[in-house]
Write a protein that holds these residues in place. Structure first.
Motif, PDB file in Angstrom:
ATOM      1  N   ASP A  52     -10.268   1.402   6.208  1.00  0.00           N
ATOM      2  CA  ASP A  52      -9.408   0.264   5.885  1.00  0.00           C
ATOM      3  C   ASP A  52      -9.215   0.098   4.375  1.00  0.00           C
ATOM      4  O   ASP A  52      -8.315  -0.608   3.944  1.00  0.00           O
ATOM      5  CB  ASP A  52      -9.981  -1.033   6.464  1.00  0.00           C
ATOM      6  N   ARG A  53     -10.058   0.713   3.575  1.00  0.00           N
ATOM      7  CA  ARG A  53      -9.960   0.598   2.115  1.00  0.00           C
ATOM      8  C   ARG A  53      -9.241   1.789   1.478  1.00  0.00           C
ATOM      9  O   ARG A  53      -9.023   1.815   0.281  1.00  0.00           O
ATOM     10  CB  ARG A  53     -11.350   0.430   1.512  1.00  0.00           C
ATOM     11  N   ILE A  54      -8.881   2.784   2.270  1.00  0.00           N
ATOM     12  CA  ILE A  54      -8.181   3.962   1.753  1.00  0.00           C
ATOM     13  C   ILE A  54      -6.677   3.720   1.806  1.00  0.00           C
ATOM     14  O   ILE A  54      -6.169   3.156   2.766  1.00  0.00           O
ATOM     15  CB  ILE A  54      -8.548   5.211   2.574  1.00  0.00           C
ATOM     16  N   PHE A  55      -5.977   4.143   0.743  1.00  0.00           N
ATOM     17  CA  PHE A  55      -4.518   4.056   0.738  1.00  0.00           C
ATOM     18  C   PHE A  55      -3.935   5.374   0.253  1.00  0.00           C
ATOM     19  O   PHE A  55      -4.596   6.149  -0.436  1.00  0.00           O
ATOM     20  CB  PHE A  55      -4.020   2.881  -0.115  1.00  0.00           C
ATOM     21  N   THR A  56      -2.718   5.644   0.662  1.00  0.00           N
ATOM     22  CA  THR A  56      -2.003   6.843   0.248  1.00  0.00           C
ATOM     23  C   THR A  56      -0.651   6.423  -0.295  1.00  0.00           C
ATOM     24  O   THR A  56      -0.207   5.297  -0.107  1.00  0.00           O
ATOM     25  CB  THR A  56      -1.803   7.826   1.421  1.00  0.00           C
ATOM     26  N   GLY A  57       0.015   7.338  -0.953  1.00  0.00           N
ATOM     27  CA  GLY A  57       1.340   7.037  -1.484  1.00  0.00           C
ATOM     28  C   GLY A  57       1.806   8.148  -2.378  1.00  0.00           C
ATOM     29  O   GLY A  57       1.391   9.304  -2.248  1.00  0.00           O
ATOM     30  N   GLY A  58       2.652   7.785  -3.336  1.00  0.00           N
ATOM     31  CA  GLY A  58       3.143   8.763  -4.275  1.00  0.00           C
ATOM     32  C   GLY A  58       4.605   8.582  -4.580  1.00  0.00           C
ATOM     33  O   GLY A  58       5.211   7.554  -4.279  1.00  0.00           O
ATOM     34  N   ASN A  59       5.168   9.623  -5.182  1.00  0.00           N
ATOM     35  CA  ASN A  59       6.556   9.600  -5.606  1.00  0.00           C
ATOM     36  C   ASN A  59       7.256  10.874  -5.147  1.00  0.00           C
ATOM     37  O   ASN A  59       6.651  11.945  -5.097  1.00  0.00           O
ATOM     38  CB  ASN A  59       6.655   9.514  -7.133  1.00  0.00           C
ATOM     39  N   ILE A  60       8.531  10.734  -4.857  1.00  0.00           N
ATOM     40  CA  ILE A  60       9.390  11.877  -4.564  1.00  0.00           C
ATOM     41  C   ILE A  60      10.666  11.654  -5.360  1.00  0.00           C
ATOM     42  O   ILE A  60      11.222  10.550  -5.351  1.00  0.00           O
ATOM     43  CB  ILE A  60       9.728  11.978  -3.060  1.00  0.00           C
ATOM     44  N   GLY A 189       7.412   3.987  -6.390  1.00  0.00           N
ATOM     45  CA  GLY A 189       6.900   4.708  -5.223  1.00  0.00           C
ATOM     46  C   GLY A 189       6.469   3.743  -4.132  1.00  0.00           C
ATOM     47  O   GLY A 189       6.677   2.531  -4.226  1.00  0.00           O
ATOM     48  N   ILE A 190       5.853   4.315  -3.119  1.00  0.00           N
ATOM     49  CA  ILE A 190       5.377   3.537  -1.977  1.00  0.00           C
ATOM     50  C   ILE A 190       3.909   3.864  -1.739  1.00  0.00           C
ATOM     51  O   ILE A 190       3.514   5.026  -1.772  1.00  0.00           O
ATOM     52  CB  ILE A 190       6.199   3.858  -0.711  1.00  0.00           C
ATOM     53  N   ASN A 191       3.098   2.837  -1.492  1.00  0.00           N
ATOM     54  CA  ASN A 191       1.702   3.003  -1.093  1.00  0.00           C
ATOM     55  C   ASN A 191       1.578   2.569   0.349  1.00  0.00           C
ATOM     56  O   ASN A 191       2.127   1.548   0.751  1.00  0.00           O
ATOM     57  CB  ASN A 191       0.753   2.166  -1.949  1.00  0.00           C
ATOM     58  N   VAL A 192       0.817   3.339   1.129  1.00  0.00           N
ATOM     59  CA  VAL A 192       0.604   3.027   2.537  1.00  0.00           C
ATOM     60  C   VAL A 192      -0.896   3.005   2.804  1.00  0.00           C
ATOM     61  O   VAL A 192      -1.591   3.950   2.467  1.00  0.00           O
ATOM     62  CB  VAL A 192       1.281   4.075   3.452  1.00  0.00           C
ATOM     63  N   GLY A 193      -1.386   1.917   3.387  1.00  0.00           N
ATOM     64  CA  GLY A 193      -2.798   1.798   3.746  1.00  0.00           C
ATOM     65  C   GLY A 193      -2.973   2.009   5.241  1.00  0.00           C
ATOM     66  O   GLY A 193      -2.022   1.920   6.005  1.00  0.00           O
ATOM     67  N   PHE A 194      -4.193   2.282   5.660  1.00  0.00           N
ATOM     68  CA  PHE A 194      -4.466   2.531   7.085  1.00  0.00           C
ATOM     69  C   PHE A 194      -4.789   1.240   7.796  1.00  0.00           C
ATOM     70  O   PHE A 194      -5.242   0.297   7.286  1.00  0.00           O
ATOM     71  CB  PHE A 194      -5.619   3.512   7.252  1.00  0.00           C
TER      72      PHE A 194
END
Length: 194
Positions: A52-60, A189-194
């Motif tokens: 629950d504390r991990i997030f992903t994201g980035g830029n394209i 960009g966009i960040n997405v968490g679980f």
């Protein structure tokens, strides 16, 4: 023979009925055991799972024409607290310049380590160390390593229960002749968490 079959069927039905009654009784006991007093939850709130504390994201990014540019920069981070997060990311950029008699094509790749501090639920400070390997722009056909120390701030806007739109303005404190971008650096960009 019919009588034996009916007695056997009647015996199986009794066993089957007993099994159903036992299953229903166990279900009631389990349901009662799971039910908790709400004060118990207030005294001992559930703990966050690591996922629950991990997030992903980035830029394209992409640009086409005389200059063709394509970038992919994924990242993964961990929220240590509600205010402090850190993570790592990778970068790949493809660059192609084709004008009249000049044709130049190269790839830039590398990685980064970053930290973020949330001042409010929307505004944050950001620091990043970035390492890139790129072809030097001095026509000697060699690759160079470029290290950058970036700092700045940003704005995070939730766009759902587990996603946020992120916009940052950064300054490269170690800008050099080989740095592939100029100050200020703007990232969205966009960040997405679980």
């Amino acid at each position: 023979k019919k009588r034996i079959f009916l007695l056997a069927l009647r015996g199986m039905t009794a066993k089957f009925t007993l099994k159903i009654m036992l299953a229903v009784l166990l279900a009631f006991i389990a349901a009662h055991a799971v039910a908790q007093d709400s004060t118990m939850l207030r005294k001992h709130p559930p703990k966050d799972r690591i996922i629950d504390r991990i997030f992903t994201g980035g830029n394209i990014g992409a640009q086409f024409g005389t200059i063709t540019f394509f970038e992919v920069s994924p990242l993964v981070g961990y929220k240590f607290t509600d205010k402090i997060a850190a993570g790592v990311g990778a970068t790949y950029q493809y660059y192609h310049y084709n004008a009249h008699s000049y044709d130049f094509e190269t790839s830039v790749y590398g990685g980064r380590v970053f930290g973020r501090y949330m001042f409010t639920s929307y505004l944050f400070g950001y620091a990043e160390y970035e390492y890139l390997n790129l072809e030097a722009f001095d026509f000697q056909a060699r690759r160079v390593d470029v290290e950058s120390l970036l700092g700045g701030g940003g704005y995070m806007q939730p766009i759902g229960a587990h996603a946020s739109l992120v916009a940052m303005i950064l300054y490269n404190f170690t800008e050099s002749v080989y740095t592939p971008y100029t100050n200020p650096i703007i990232r969205v960009g966009i960040n997405v968490g679980f």
